[in-house]
Scaffold this active site. Structure first.
Site, mmCIF file in Angstrom:
data_model
loop_
_atom_site.group_PDB
_atom_site.id
_atom_site.type_symbol
_atom_site.label_atom_id
_atom_site.label_comp_id
_atom_site.label_asym_id
_atom_site.label_seq_id
_atom_site.Cartn_x
_atom_site.Cartn_y
_atom_site.Cartn_z
ATOM 1 N N LYS A 295 0.852 -1.189 0.000
ATOM 2 C CA LYS A 295 0.000 0.000 0.000
ATOM 3 C C LYS A 295 0.892 1.246 0.000
ATOM 4 O O LYS A 295 1.931 1.252 0.651
ATOM 5 C CB LYS A 295 -0.867 0.031 1.261
ATOM 6 C CG LYS A 295 -2.018 -0.940 1.281
ATOM 7 C CD LYS A 295 -2.811 -0.807 2.572
ATOM 8 C CE LYS A 295 -3.847 -1.911 2.707
ATOM 9 N NZ LYS A 295 -4.933 -1.833 1.709
ATOM 10 N N ARG A 369 -9.947 -11.853 1.653
ATOM 11 C CA ARG A 369 -10.782 -12.908 1.069
ATOM 12 C C ARG A 369 -10.085 -14.261 1.120
ATOM 13 O O ARG A 369 -10.730 -15.298 1.163
ATOM 14 C CB ARG A 369 -11.186 -12.495 -0.354
ATOM 15 C CG ARG A 369 -10.046 -12.363 -1.311
ATOM 16 C CD ARG A 369 -10.428 -11.548 -2.551
ATOM 17 N NE ARG A 369 -10.533 -10.119 -2.254
ATOM 18 C CZ ARG A 369 -10.901 -9.196 -3.149
ATOM 19 N NH1 ARG A 369 -11.238 -9.544 -4.368
ATOM 20 N NH2 ARG A 369 -10.970 -7.927 -2.799
HETATM 21 N N1 BES Z 1 -7.951 -4.112 4.401
HETATM 22 C C1 BES Z 1 -8.166 -3.633 3.086
HETATM 23 C C2 BES Z 1 -9.494 -2.894 2.940
HETATM 24 C C3 BES Z 1 -9.629 -1.619 3.719
HETATM 25 C C4 BES Z 1 -9.317 -0.406 3.131
HETATM 26 C C5 BES Z 1 -10.096 -1.628 5.015
HETATM 27 C C6 BES Z 1 -9.449 0.767 3.851
HETATM 28 C C7 BES Z 1 -10.222 -0.457 5.742
HETATM 29 C C8 BES Z 1 -9.908 0.748 5.164
HETATM 30 C C9 BES Z 1 -8.155 -4.797 2.109
HETATM 31 O O1 BES Z 1 -7.346 -5.861 2.445
HETATM 32 C C10 BES Z 1 -7.668 -4.300 0.789
HETATM 33 O O2 BES Z 1 -6.548 -3.909 0.725
HETATM 34 N N2 BES Z 1 -8.526 -4.337 -0.216
HETATM 35 C C11 BES Z 1 -8.183 -3.886 -1.521
HETATM 36 C C12 BES Z 1 -8.637 -4.927 -2.512
HETATM 37 C C13 BES Z 1 -8.111 -4.731 -3.905
HETATM 38 C C14 BES Z 1 -6.605 -4.926 -3.926
HETATM 39 C C15 BES Z 1 -8.788 -5.725 -4.828
HETATM 40 C C16 BES Z 1 -8.887 -2.545 -1.741
HETATM 41 O O3 BES Z 1 -10.000 -2.374 -1.262
HETATM 42 O O4 BES Z 1 -8.289 -1.692 -2.359
HETATM 43 MN MN MN Z 2 -5.340 -5.588 1.850
#
Ligand code: BES
Ligand code: MN
Ligand code: ZN
Length: 521
Positions: A295, A369
């Site tokens: 990230k 997931r």
């Molecule tokens: N933990 C994150 C989702 C999240 C984002 C929770 C902001 C709380 C606040 C999750 O694991 C994630 O990174 N999801 C990605 C998925 C994508 C890579 C398909 C997302 O939502 O960008």
């Molecule tokens: Mn994630």
């Protein structure tokens, strides 16, 4: 934790640091200004019926969240009256809504941080109102100060200023609620339920707020085991060796990059008269850096919150046990830390999941997931009447619904509606989301059975569709995406503090209560 009591004592004789009263905005068409809410008649009388006028002079309008403090009238033992805004006065026959009361009690309780005792003289027209005030009081008082050792300038400065090193005020220690009847069974039960559920919600908040260097999968599992044993819940922890033996490819894959290995915790509460069974599954990523699909800065500072689903599940199972509900509840905590390293999962790796399905990992940041899928497959083997997973799963859900509403997806329309209905009753805003079949195609890959990513548009629904693939045949399932409400990045409001919120617990406890009544949809 704030201790709750009921009292029928006269307001003037109460010994407390403050007495809390409600004030509402009058009806403008009737040129009505500020109105003192029912419950505070004795206080108003002591001001010769001029409490509303005095408060208006102080600038109060009765808006939600407004807190006004003023000296108590002569003859009162409490030094301060605290008026909390309830918003618009309800139509003649309706009382104030439970969520309005919960929020107002929360604001008052937070404003009383550092105090020993407050008396709440808010409008109580039955057990539901009393429960809401009790919940708001305990939830609003919450303070997370475990890491506040000293203020700016260090411990020496703190001592010089006469502080003991801690710079946060402790939560309100005791709340006595007026308007309830200490001998009324329904009132007593409402208070006990509120105390148990809200203490558990505060436990979930503590877990979410604990920094990820202190809350690893192993320490989380250990805390869960200790708490489970205290409350008569059976617990089983699978460590990395047992996960390997069991073939939990999703959980192991996500945890592979971290020096803190993953865990799968199974919690079982079973009442001897249980007729219905539920499985709750929580996403427990103790820290989500994104992994090799790292990230960017600005997106990982709050990612200790990524175990909010697992915290909610643990708290729910403990609350259900404390309430002694006639139901069987199995809680699953899918715990891993998502880190980049030489041993980490790569974009391009193929995982063999617990179910046998192969998944090509195209983005290591879509890790939730993967851990959930293994837990859903495993939970399905027990054939519960329904499975609900709770997860801070997608940023897309926050874009869709904002930061205070969670999304509900399900393989059963009635079950999704039930969850929506009970979450709203509980004061947890939610919204039903679809699982459009066409989005499944986006997860096709030439390399494996499916990919862990699909179309960007509707990303929250894609994640839901991915999870659905792992639900056992004929099992009712729902997925709560709590990415928005699990963690409050803004200021505290109502009974919601900054940071971890304990989102999901109240909804899941209500679902367990439905199941205990044999009313699962
Ligand atoms: N933990 C994150 C989702 C999240 C984002 C929770 C902001 C709380 C606040 C999750 O694991 C994630 O990174 N999801 C990605 C998925 C994508 C890579 C398909 C997302 O939502 O960008
Ligand atoms: Mn994630
Ligand atoms: Zn995540």
């Amino acid at each position: 934790m704030t201790a709750l009591t009921l009292s029928t004592a006269a307001a003037a004789g109460l010994r407390a640091d403050a007495i809390v009263v409600g004030v509402a905005k009058g009806t403008p068409s009737k040129s009505q200004g500020l109105v003192v809410a029912p419950g505070a008649e004795a206080v108003d009388k002591a001001y010769d019926g001029r409490l509303a006028a005095v408060l208006e002079t102080l600038g109060a309008v009765g808006a939600e969240g407004e807190v006004t403090k003023l000296p108590s009238p002569a003859g009162f033992k409490t030094p301060v009256v605290l008026a909390v805004g309830l918003g618009a006065l309800p139509e003649s026959n309706e009382g104030f809504g439970t969520e309005t009361l919960r929020r107002a009690a929360g604001c008052a309780s937070r404003a009383m941080a550092g105090a020993k005792k407050a008396a709440f003289a808010l409008p109580v027209d039955g057990a539901d109102a009393l429960a809401a005030i009790a919940e708001g009081t305990v939830l609003g008082a919450y303070v997370f100060d475990a890491y506040k050792v000293s203020g700016p300038g260090g411990a020496a400065t703190a001592r010089k200023n006469g502080k003991n090193g801690k710079n946060a005020k402790p939560p309100l220690a005791e709340a006595t609620l007026l308007g309830g009847k200490p001998r009324d069974k329904a009132h007593k039960a409402a208070l006990e339920r509120a105390a148990a559920v809200c203490e558990e919600i505060n436990r979930a908040r503590d877990l979410v707020n604990t920094p990820p260097n202190d809350l690893t999968p192993a320490t989380f599992a250990h805390l869960a085991s200790t708490a489970a044993k205290e409350h008569g819940v059976k617990v089983q922890v699978l460590d990395e060796k047992e996960l390997t033996k069991g073939g939990y490819g999703g959980i192991l894959g996500v945890g592979a990059g971290s020096t803190a290995p993953p865990r799968l915790v199974r919690l079982v509460y079973k009442h001897p008269k249980a007729k219905q069974s539920l499985a709750f599954i929580g996403k427990g990523i103790t820290y989500d850096s994104g992994g090799i699909s790292l990230k960017p800065p600005g997106h990982n500072e709050t990612m200790k919150c990524d175990m909010g689903g697992a915290a909610a599940v643990l708290s729910t199972v403990l609350a259900v046990a404390r309430l002694g509900l006639a139901v069987e509840v199995t809680g699953w905590l899918a715990l891993a830390e998502n880190m980049p390293s030489g041993s980490a999962l790569r974009p391009g790796d193929v995982l063999r999941m617990y179910s046998g399905t192969t998944v090509e990992v195209l983005n290591t940041d879509a890790e939730g997931r993967l851990v959930l899928a293994d837990a859903i497959s495993r939970a399905s083997e027990d054939k519960p009447d329904a499975i609900v997973d709770v997860a801070t799963l997608t940023g897309a859900m926050i874009l869709a619904l904002g930061s205070r509403t969670f999304g509900i997806m399900a393989n059963d329309d009635a079950f999704r509606s039930t969850l929506h209905e009970i979450s709203e009753e509980a004061g947890e805003p939610s919204w039903p989301m679809p699982l459009p079949e066409y989005l499944l195609k986006g997860m096709d890959t030439p390399t494996a059975d499916m990919a862990n990513m699909g179309e960007r548009m509707g990303g929250g629904l894609v994640a839901g569709l991915f999870l659905r693939e792992f639900v056992g045949e004929d099992i009712t399932w729902a997925h709560l995406d709590i990415a928005g409400p699990a963690y409050n990045e803004g200021s505290a409001f109502g009974y919601t503090p900054k940071g971890g919120t304990g989102s999901g617990v109240r909804t899941l406890v209500r679902l367990a209560e439905r199941a205990a009544a044999g009313e699962l949809a």
